[in-house]
Design a protein around this motif. Structure first.
Motif, short mmCIF file in Angstrom:
data_model
loop_
_atom_site.label_atom_id
_atom_site.label_comp_id
_atom_site.label_asym_id
_atom_site.label_seq_id
_atom_site.Cartn_x
_atom_site.Cartn_y
_atom_site.Cartn_z
N ASP A 1 83.31 -15.23 -21.03
CA ASP A 1 82.54 -14.85 -19.84
C ASP A 1 81.21 -15.60 -19.89
OD1 ASP A 1 81.54 -13.44 -21.96
OD2 ASP A 1 81.95 -11.46 -21.15
N GLU A 2 80.11 -14.90 -20.15
CA GLU A 2 78.84 -15.60 -20.31
C GLU A 2 78.83 -16.42 -21.60
OE1 GLU A 2 75.84 -12.64 -20.16
OE2 GLU A 2 76.02 -12.32 -18.00
N LYS A 3 79.59 -15.96 -22.58
CA LYS A 3 79.75 -16.71 -23.82
C LYS A 3 81.17 -16.49 -24.34
CE LYS A 3 76.55 -14.62 -26.26
NZ LYS A 3 75.75 -14.20 -27.45
N ARG A 4 81.58 -17.27 -25.27
CA ARG A 4 82.92 -17.12 -25.83
C ARG A 4 83.02 -15.80 -26.60
NH1 ARG A 4 84.42 -22.37 -29.17
NH2 ARG A 4 82.41 -21.80 -30.12
N TYR A 5 84.20 -15.19 -26.53
CA TYR A 5 84.42 -13.92 -27.21
C TYR A 5 84.21 -14.05 -28.71
CZ TYR A 5 86.94 -9.68 -28.70
OH TYR A 5 87.29 -8.49 -29.28
N ASP B 1 82.14 -16.01 -30.20
CA ASP B 1 80.69 -16.03 -30.44
C ASP B 1 80.09 -14.63 -30.33
OD1 ASP B 1 80.87 -18.76 -30.73
OD2 ASP B 1 80.27 -19.19 -28.65
N ARG B 2 80.60 -13.85 -29.39
CA ARG B 2 80.11 -12.49 -29.23
C ARG B 2 80.45 -11.63 -30.46
NH1 ARG B 2 78.41 -10.39 -24.53
NH2 ARG B 2 79.40 -12.07 -23.35
N LEU B 3 81.65 -11.80 -30.97
CA LEU B 3 82.04 -11.08 -32.18
C LEU B 3 81.16 -11.48 -33.36
CD1 LEU B 3 85.95 -11.21 -31.99
CD2 LEU B 3 84.54 -9.17 -31.81
N ARG B 4 80.93 -12.77 -33.50
CA ARG B 4 80.10 -13.25 -34.61
C ARG B 4 78.69 -12.68 -34.53
NH1 ARG B 4 79.99 -18.26 -33.42
NH2 ARG B 4 77.89 -18.21 -32.54
N ASP B 5 78.12 -12.63 -33.33
CA ASP B 5 76.76 -12.11 -33.16
C ASP B 5 76.68 -10.63 -33.53
OD1 ASP B 5 76.07 -14.61 -32.30
OD2 ASP B 5 76.03 -14.09 -30.17
N HIS B 6 77.65 -9.85 -33.09
CA HIS B 6 77.62 -8.41 -33.37
C HIS B 6 77.92 -8.12 -34.84
CE1 HIS B 6 77.58 -7.84 -28.99
NE2 HIS B 6 77.19 -6.61 -29.26
N ARG B 7 78.76 -8.94 -35.47
CA ARG B 7 79.00 -8.75 -36.90
C ARG B 7 77.75 -9.04 -37.70
NH1 ARG B 7 85.05 -11.57 -36.95
NH2 ARG B 7 86.17 -9.67 -36.27
N ALA B 8 77.01 -10.05 -37.29
CA ALA B 8 75.76 -10.36 -37.98
C ALA B 8 74.72 -9.28 -37.76
CB ALA B 8 75.24 -11.71 -37.50
N LYS B 9 74.67 -8.72 -36.55
CA LYS B 9 73.66 -7.72 -36.22
C LYS B 9 73.93 -6.37 -36.88
CE LYS B 9 73.73 -5.74 -32.17
NZ LYS B 9 73.63 -5.48 -30.71
N THR B 10 75.21 -5.97 -36.94
CA THR B 10 75.55 -4.64 -37.44
C THR B 10 76.03 -4.62 -38.89
OG1 THR B 10 77.85 -4.82 -36.65
CG2 THR B 10 76.21 -3.94 -35.10
N GLY B 11 76.49 -5.76 -39.38
CA GLY B 11 77.07 -5.79 -40.72
C GLY B 11 78.46 -5.20 -40.78
N LEU B 12 79.09 -4.99 -39.61
CA LEU B 12 80.43 -4.42 -39.53
C LEU B 12 81.44 -5.46 -39.08
CD1 LEU B 12 79.58 -1.07 -37.68
CD2 LEU B 12 79.80 -1.42 -40.14
N ASP B 13 82.71 -5.27 -39.46
CA ASP B 13 83.77 -6.15 -38.98
C ASP B 13 84.10 -5.86 -37.53
OD1 ASP B 13 83.99 -7.41 -41.44
OD2 ASP B 13 85.50 -6.01 -42.18
N ASP B 14 84.04 -4.59 -37.16
CA ASP B 14 84.31 -4.18 -35.78
C ASP B 14 83.69 -2.82 -35.55
OD1 ASP B 14 86.17 -3.50 -33.25
OD2 ASP B 14 86.32 -5.64 -33.68
N ALA B 15 84.11 -2.16 -34.46
CA ALA B 15 83.41 -0.94 -34.03
C ALA B 15 83.80 0.32 -34.79
CB ALA B 15 83.67 -0.72 -32.54
N VAL B 16 84.79 0.25 -35.68
CA VAL B 16 85.29 1.45 -36.36
C VAL B 16 85.14 1.32 -37.87
CG1 VAL B 16 87.37 2.81 -36.86
CG2 VAL B 16 86.90 2.05 -34.53
N VAL B 17 84.67 2.41 -38.49
CA VAL B 17 84.53 2.49 -39.94
C VAL B 17 85.30 3.70 -40.44
CG1 VAL B 17 82.94 2.76 -41.88
CG2 VAL B 17 82.25 1.40 -39.90
N ASN B 18 86.19 3.50 -41.42
CA ASN B 18 86.93 4.59 -42.06
C ASN B 18 86.36 4.83 -43.45
OD1 ASN B 18 88.99 5.11 -40.06
ND2 ASN B 18 89.93 3.17 -40.65
N ALA B 19 86.32 6.08 -43.85
CA ALA B 19 85.81 6.41 -45.18
C ALA B 19 86.49 7.66 -45.71
CB ALA B 19 84.29 6.60 -45.16
#
Length: 307
Positions: free
Chosen positions: A89-93, A95-113
């Protein structure tokens, strides 16, 4: 090289000059405008002490407060194809994933523990809204299924903290398929006779609400959380009517029987532990502190909260 200019002056400035203060030292209460010291807010699980406003809290931070002594083990999420639709869209998906992984330190939106609350071993799944709005894609869907499978394998109750804007549009129909897959996972847990408690945080909307977030044995909502399928504006435009005050807020849903209780984040751990011990037929202490369960009451339209 000028020794006075390059060494003496910077040294003097560092001793006498104005020190820079951290940007997040004080945080403003969105409801009252009160300034709250960052450390006080962090120690209170990101609930503003004076107003009770529930701010958004990171997944790992929530787990640290939820499990006994902050001791838990994070499960590795399954690997899935990245950007299967080559979306842009405004950027490649990617790239968006890479930016959010860098910002949050998570692989994706869900964490199991895995860990224990008041001595009771459980599996907990948390959605982090800061990762692309907690949206449900292939990776998040696989992680949620992994959480249920782990609970079944270990024979432990499951607690899920939902926070999402819905399905992830960058993955199209593949994201919508996760609604059915996670629903099957819920059914498997219930067939195994294991309790499933859902905590609805702000916001819980879209396909997440239409699947695993509303299939629990017990539904608990945090105060002021927005919970619904479609947005209020879309509903108003569709039915051409003004919605009631506080519509889709957790207090309104409790009053109308959509959630079982509204509980402050501060009291969640003890309440969930007590409920799960009852459901698994474990002895519960007769004397327990009074829970901060909010009674049904009309929610103020201006009341807002965070997950």
């Amino acid at each position: 090289m000028n020794w006075i200019t390059n060494f003496v002056r910077p040294k003097i400035n560092s001793m006498l000059g104005r020190r820079e203060m951290p940007e997040n030292l004080w945080i403003k209460d969105p409801e009252t405008g009160e300034m709250v010291f960052h450390k006080d807010l962090e120690g209170n699980q990101w609930v503003i002490p004076s107003s009770g406003y529930h701010m958004k809290i990171a997944a790992k931070e929530r787990l640290k407060h939820f499990f006994d002594n902050g001791d838990f083990e994070i499960l590795e999420n399954p690997k899935v194809p990245i950007d299967p639709l080559k979306f842009r869209d405004e950027k490649r998906y990617t790239d968006r994933l890479r930016d959010h992984r860098a910002k949050t330190g998570l692989d994706d939106a869900v964490v199991n523990a895995t860990g224990a609350i008041e001595g009771l071993p459980i599996v907990a799944t948390v959605q982090d809204f800061s990762f692309i709005g907690g949206s449900l894609g292939m990776a998040a869907g696989e992680a949620i299924v992994k959480g249920f499978e782990t609970a079944i394998e270990l024979k432990r109750p499951m607690v899920l903290f939902a926070a999402s804007g819905g399905a992830r549009m960058q993955e199209g129909i593949l994201s919508l398929m996760q609604l059915a897959r996670t629903t099957v996972a819920v059914d498997r847990l219930k067939e195994a006779g294991l309790p499933y408690v859902v905590v609805l945080t702000n916001p819980t909307t879209g396909g997440v609400t239409a699947s695993y977030a509303m299939l629990g044995d017990i539904h608990i909502a945090e105060p002021g959380a927005i919970i619904g399928f479609a947005g209020a504006r879309v509903i108003e435009q569709t039915i051409r009517e003004k919605l009631p005050e506080g519509f889709q807020r957790s207090e309104y849903l409790m009053e109308h029987g959509m959630v079982d209780m509204v509980v402050s984040r501060i009291e969640l751990k003890h309440m969930i532990a007590r409920l799960l011990k009852i459901l698994v037929n474990e002895d519960v202490a007769e004397e327990t502190p009074q829970m901060d369960i909010l009674p049904p009451q009309p929610a103020k339209a201006e009341s807002r909260a965070g997950a």
